[in-house]
Every structure is written in C-alpha cells, then in structure tokens.
Design a protein around this motif. Structure first.
Motif, PDB file in Angstrom:
ATOM      1  N   CYS A  22       0.814  -1.205   0.000  1.00 14.45           N
ATOM      2  CA  CYS A  22       0.000   0.000   0.000  1.00 14.45           C
ATOM      3  C   CYS A  22       0.852   1.262   0.000  1.00 14.45           C
ATOM      4  O   CYS A  22       0.357   2.334  -0.275  1.00 14.45           O
ATOM      5  CB  CYS A  22      -0.932   0.004   1.218  1.00 14.45           C
ATOM      6  SG  CYS A  22      -2.168  -1.314   1.155  1.00 14.45           S
ATOM      7  N   GLY A  23       2.118   1.121   0.360  1.00  9.09           N
ATOM      8  CA  GLY A  23       2.982   2.288   0.377  1.00  9.09           C
ATOM      9  C   GLY A  23       4.033   2.174  -0.698  1.00  9.09           C
ATOM     10  O   GLY A  23       4.267   1.118  -1.263  1.00  9.09           O
ATOM     11  N   GLY A  24       4.692   3.272  -1.009  1.00  6.58           N
ATOM     12  CA  GLY A  24       5.770   3.265  -1.977  1.00  6.58           C
ATOM     13  C   GLY A  24       5.257   3.133  -3.392  1.00  6.58           C
ATOM     14  O   GLY A  24       4.079   3.263  -3.675  1.00  6.58           O
ATOM     15  N   ASP A  25       6.182   2.826  -4.316  1.00 12.91           N
ATOM     16  CA  ASP A  25       5.822   2.741  -5.727  1.00 12.91           C
ATOM     17  C   ASP A  25       6.020   1.326  -6.249  1.00 12.91           C
ATOM     18  O   ASP A  25       6.386   1.122  -7.397  1.00 12.91           O
ATOM     19  CB  ASP A  25       6.655   3.733  -6.547  1.00 12.91           C
ATOM     20  CG  ASP A  25       8.155   3.491  -6.396  1.00 12.91           C
ATOM     21  OD1 ASP A  25       8.917   4.111  -7.150  1.00 12.91           O
ATOM     22  OD2 ASP A  25       8.542   2.680  -5.533  1.00 12.91           O
ATOM     23  N   SER A  26       5.813   0.332  -5.385  1.00 11.71           N
ATOM     24  CA  SER A  26       5.981  -1.051  -5.812  1.00 11.71           C
ATOM     25  C   SER A  26       4.977  -1.371  -6.902  1.00 11.71           C
ATOM     26  O   SER A  26       3.826  -0.977  -6.836  1.00 11.71           O
ATOM     27  CB  SER A  26       5.819  -2.005  -4.633  1.00 11.71           C
ATOM     28  OG  SER A  26       4.548  -1.851  -4.041  1.00 11.71           O
ATOM     29  N   GLY A  27       5.427  -2.133  -7.917  1.00 15.82           N
ATOM     30  CA  GLY A  27       4.571  -2.471  -9.042  1.00 15.82           C
ATOM     31  C   GLY A  27       3.794  -3.741  -8.783  1.00 15.82           C
ATOM     32  O   GLY A  27       3.672  -4.200  -7.647  1.00 15.82           O
ATOM     33  N   PRO A  28       3.262  -4.334  -9.864  1.00 15.96           N
ATOM     34  CA  PRO A  28       2.497  -5.568  -9.729  1.00 15.96           C
ATOM     35  C   PRO A  28       3.342  -6.694  -9.135  1.00 15.96           C
ATOM     36  O   PRO A  28       4.552  -6.747  -9.339  1.00 15.96           O
ATOM     37  CB  PRO A  28       2.106  -5.890 -11.180  1.00 15.96           C
ATOM     38  CG  PRO A  28       2.230  -4.603 -11.919  1.00 15.96           C
ATOM     39  CD  PRO A  28       3.335  -3.854 -11.248  1.00 15.96           C
ATOM     40  N   LYS A  29       2.685  -7.568  -8.378  1.00 17.69           N
ATOM     41  CA  LYS A  29       3.372  -8.706  -7.767  1.00 17.69           C
ATOM     42  C   LYS A  29       3.431  -9.863  -8.756  1.00 17.69           C
ATOM     43  O   LYS A  29       2.615  -9.981  -9.658  1.00 17.69           O
ATOM     44  CB  LYS A  29       2.650  -9.148  -6.493  1.00 17.69           C
ATOM     45  CG  LYS A  29       2.508  -8.045  -5.452  1.00 17.69           C
ATOM     46  CD  LYS A  29       3.853  -7.505  -4.994  1.00 17.69           C
ATOM     47  CE  LYS A  29       3.675  -6.419  -3.951  1.00 17.69           C
ATOM     48  NZ  LYS A  29       4.959  -5.796  -3.573  1.00 17.69           N
ATOM     49  N   GLY A  30       4.392 -10.739  -8.556  1.00 13.13           N
ATOM     50  CA  GLY A  30       4.498 -11.923  -9.385  1.00 13.13           C
ATOM     51  C   GLY A  30       5.093 -11.628 -10.750  1.00 13.13           C
ATOM     52  O   GLY A  30       5.530 -10.517 -11.044  1.00 13.13           O
ATOM     53  N   ASN A  31       5.095 -12.650 -11.603  1.00 10.37           N
ATOM     54  CA  ASN A  31       5.676 -12.527 -12.932  1.00 10.37           C
ATOM     55  C   ASN A  31       4.630 -12.181 -13.980  1.00 10.37           C
ATOM     56  O   ASN A  31       3.436 -12.434 -13.798  1.00 10.37           O
ATOM     57  CB  ASN A  31       6.374 -13.829 -13.328  1.00 10.37           C
ATOM     58  CG  ASN A  31       7.654 -14.055 -12.553  1.00 10.37           C
ATOM     59  OD1 ASN A  31       8.205 -13.115 -11.964  1.00 10.37           O
ATOM     60  ND2 ASN A  31       8.128 -15.285 -12.543  1.00 10.37           N
ATOM     61  N   GLY A  68       4.151  -1.563 -15.431  1.00 10.56           N
ATOM     62  CA  GLY A  68       4.672  -1.506 -14.071  1.00 10.56           C
ATOM     63  C   GLY A  68       5.573  -2.643 -13.665  1.00 10.56           C
ATOM     64  O   GLY A  68       5.980  -2.738 -12.501  1.00 10.56           O
ATOM     65  N   TYR A  69       5.903  -3.536 -14.594  1.00 10.83           N
ATOM     66  CA  TYR A  69       6.726  -4.698 -14.262  1.00 10.83           C
ATOM     67  C   TYR A  69       8.210  -4.388 -14.454  1.00 10.83           C
ATOM     68  O   TYR A  69       8.596  -3.658 -15.362  1.00 10.83           O
ATOM     69  CB  TYR A  69       6.345  -5.891 -15.132  1.00 10.83           C
ATOM     70  CG  TYR A  69       5.005  -6.485 -14.792  1.00 10.83           C
ATOM     71  CD1 TYR A  69       4.891  -7.503 -13.848  1.00 10.83           C
ATOM     72  CD2 TYR A  69       3.847  -6.022 -15.411  1.00 10.83           C
ATOM     73  CE1 TYR A  69       3.648  -8.050 -13.535  1.00 10.83           C
ATOM     74  CE2 TYR A  69       2.606  -6.557 -15.104  1.00 10.83           C
ATOM     75  CZ  TYR A  69       2.510  -7.567 -14.167  1.00 10.83           C
ATOM     76  OH  TYR A  69       1.285  -8.097 -13.860  1.00 10.83           O
ATOM     77  N   LYS A  70       9.027  -4.986 -13.610  1.00 14.20           N
ATOM     78  CA  LYS A  70      10.473  -4.873 -13.732  1.00 14.20           C
ATOM     79  C   LYS A  70      10.981  -5.976 -14.671  1.00 14.20           C
ATOM     80  O   LYS A  70      10.310  -6.999 -14.849  1.00 14.20           O
ATOM     81  CB  LYS A  70      11.128  -5.016 -12.357  1.00 14.20           C
ATOM     82  CG  LYS A  70      10.712  -3.927 -11.368  1.00 14.20           C
ATOM     83  CD  LYS A  70      11.298  -4.183  -9.993  1.00 14.20           C
ATOM     84  CE  LYS A  70      10.845  -3.113  -8.996  1.00 14.20           C
ATOM     85  NZ  LYS A  70      11.353  -3.382  -7.628  1.00 14.20           N
ATOM     86  N   PRO A  71      12.153  -5.777 -15.271  1.00 16.10           N
ATOM     87  CA  PRO A  71      12.679  -6.784 -16.210  1.00 16.10           C
ATOM     88  C   PRO A  71      12.743  -8.191 -15.627  1.00 16.10           C
ATOM     89  O   PRO A  71      12.464  -9.176 -16.326  1.00 16.10           O
ATOM     90  CB  PRO A  71      14.077  -6.253 -16.538  1.00 16.10           C
ATOM     91  CG  PRO A  71      13.971  -4.775 -16.354  1.00 16.10           C
ATOM     92  CD  PRO A  71      13.023  -4.584 -15.206  1.00 16.10           C
ATOM     93  N   GLU A  72      13.101  -8.293 -14.351  1.00 16.16           N
ATOM     94  CA  GLU A  72      13.228  -9.629 -13.749  1.00 16.16           C
ATOM     95  C   GLU A  72      11.875 -10.301 -13.506  1.00 16.16           C
ATOM     96  O   GLU A  72      11.821 -11.497 -13.182  1.00 16.16           O
ATOM     97  CB  GLU A  72      14.003  -9.544 -12.431  1.00 16.16           C
ATOM     98  CG  GLU A  72      13.393  -8.629 -11.385  1.00 16.16           C
ATOM     99  CD  GLU A  72      13.925  -7.203 -11.446  1.00 16.16           C
ATOM    100  OE1 GLU A  72      13.855  -6.512 -10.402  1.00 16.16           O
ATOM    101  OE2 GLU A  72      14.402  -6.775 -12.525  1.00 16.16           O
TER     102      GLU A  72
END
Length: 271
Positions: A22-31, A68-72
C-alpha cells in the motif's frame, strides 16, 4: 505502559501497510507471462544461455515496463503459430507478441491491441535459384510453411494451386529443408525471412524474392474481453512510437538484413 503499546501498534500497522504494497511505488506482484516465438531471428529468438532477442521481445519488454513490471518479472513462454489462442484462453500467458497477424478469424477467439508493425508475405529461396521470381512460379514446386500459419494457404489458394505444401513445426525446420533441397521455397512474413537470411550461419545461402503477397498487421493478442489490458497496451505502443523506441528497435533487429520496413501503423483496435 500505554504509550509504548500505542507506538508498537503504529509500528505494526506501518509494517502491514508496507508488506501489503500500500505504500511506496511497488509495481504488480508476481511474474508477467508473455508468449513469444523462440525460433524467429530478428523477431523472437531464444539465444544460447537463455537470453532473448528480437523486435517482439523489445516491444514486449517496453509494454511490460509501462504496465509496471520490472525486467526480472518478465517470463517469456514459447508459443507456436497453432497454439497462440489456446495459451490466452487458458491464462497461460497474459499477452502474446509473436508475429501475430490480426485477422477476422482470430478476432473471434482473442482480442488484439495494435497493430504495432506492418509486414508483407514474401518468399525465401536458395541464393542460386533463378527459377522463382513470382508466386506463380511455385506451381509444381514444393513450398514450406509452419503449421497454423495462413501463408502457404494464401499462396496455394490464390496464386499457385499446383504447388505442394509441406507444413513443419517451426520456421527453423523449414530453413533446413530449404537448404537441403527438400523444398523450393519458404513463405511467411518478410520480417521473419529477413531475420533468417541475416544470420551469420546463413550468409550467402538464401535470398528474398522481394514480393508483397499480403499485408500482415502484427497485433498483441490478449484474452477475449480483457478491454482494460488492451487499452493499456495500446497506450504503451503509442508511447513507444512517440519517444523513438519503436524506430530504435526496428533498426536494431532488422538493420543488419538491410530490411526496408514500413512506418509504424496506426492503432485501429480497442481504444
């Protein structure tokens, strides 16, 4: 004792919020599972060591970033021409970017974003072959294509009804068959053919005839009814063109083959 308890409660709540994203700028969870071709140089190729290259790979990576996903978090999954719709229908992948031409029959089963690229159907022949300069020359000759692709049917039904067609599982197998003289030509999109002709291992072996037998508008396939994802992907594709990333990806992947690409097409699907 009340003050420490209150402080502890605040700390616990803060930790809970952080853990829940709920905080920060974390993107979607999982792959993010994305369906691509593994055997198309310049378009979608699994390299030795497990890395991936190609125009569809670059487009998919750009879309993933915009979602919103990171490369990994990106997980590329192999798709064949014959199973692209099934992988979407059964949620095996979130979207498919695999030289996936938009047509009415496919739109009955999946929705598309895009188009993001315009290719034309062409023929690949052996470099020393002077007998094939147009599609009609394929009459009484052997033509290779991939199971589930519409390219060979297009030639046989409209241009060379006496051609015999060999359908194999992948384009790489067709290239080998062409090299070994088992077939006289391979047909699919010129972008794919150019990728094979440009490979170092194939230098001087093959040539494109230089035909435009059809217009192939590549789209991003999504599960039927997923309008939200379709809209987001379209927005990402527009941004990719506007910021120059699209042109850079074309030059990077097709430039070595001296491939003359069409400009980025107008997006006509969804919103």
């Amino acid at each position: 004792m009340k003050v420490p308890k209150a402080g502890a409660l605040v700390a616990v709540v803060g930790l809970a919020l952080t853990a829940s994203g709920c905080g920060g700028d974390s993107g979607p969870k999982g792959n993010l599972e994305i369906g691509i071709k593994f055997d198309q140089p310049g378009v979608g190729l699994r390299e030795q060591g497990g890395t991936f290259s190609g125009f569809d790979v670059d487009v998919s990576t750009y879309i993933a970033k915009e979602l919103g996903y990171k490369p990994e978090q990106i997980e590329f999954k192999k798709v064949d021409s014959s199973d692209r719709e099934l992988l979407l229908q059964y949620n095996e992948v979130k979207f498919v970017a695999a030289s996936y031409s938009i047509n009415e029959k496919r739109k009955e089963k999946v929705d598309f974003a895009g188009p993001y690229f315009l290719a034309h159907q062409d023929l690949l022949v052996r470099a020393d072959d002077t007998t094939i300069t147009k599609a009609e020359d394929l009459n009484n000759k052997k033509l290779c294509s991939v199971t589930g692709s519409t390219s060979a049917q297009n030639v046989k039904e409209k241009l060379a009804p006496k051609a015999s067609v060999l359908e194999l599982d992948g384009y790489s197998e067709c290239v080998v068959a062409l090299q070994d003289g088992l077939v006289d030509a391979l047909t699919t999109d010129n972008s794919i053919l150019a990728g094979y002709a440009a490979q170092k291992a194939n230098a001087g072996k093959f040539k494109l005839v230089g035909l435009s037998l059809s217009n192939e508008n590549y789209g991003i396939g999504v599960k039927k009814g997923n309008k939200d994802l379709q809209t987001k992907i379209n927005a990402a594709l527009r941004k990719m063109v506007q910021d120059g990333s699209w042109d850079a990806a074309v030059k990077k992947n097709f430039g070595p083959a001296n491939y003359k690409n069409e400009p980025a097409p107008q997006i006509t699907t969804g919103s």
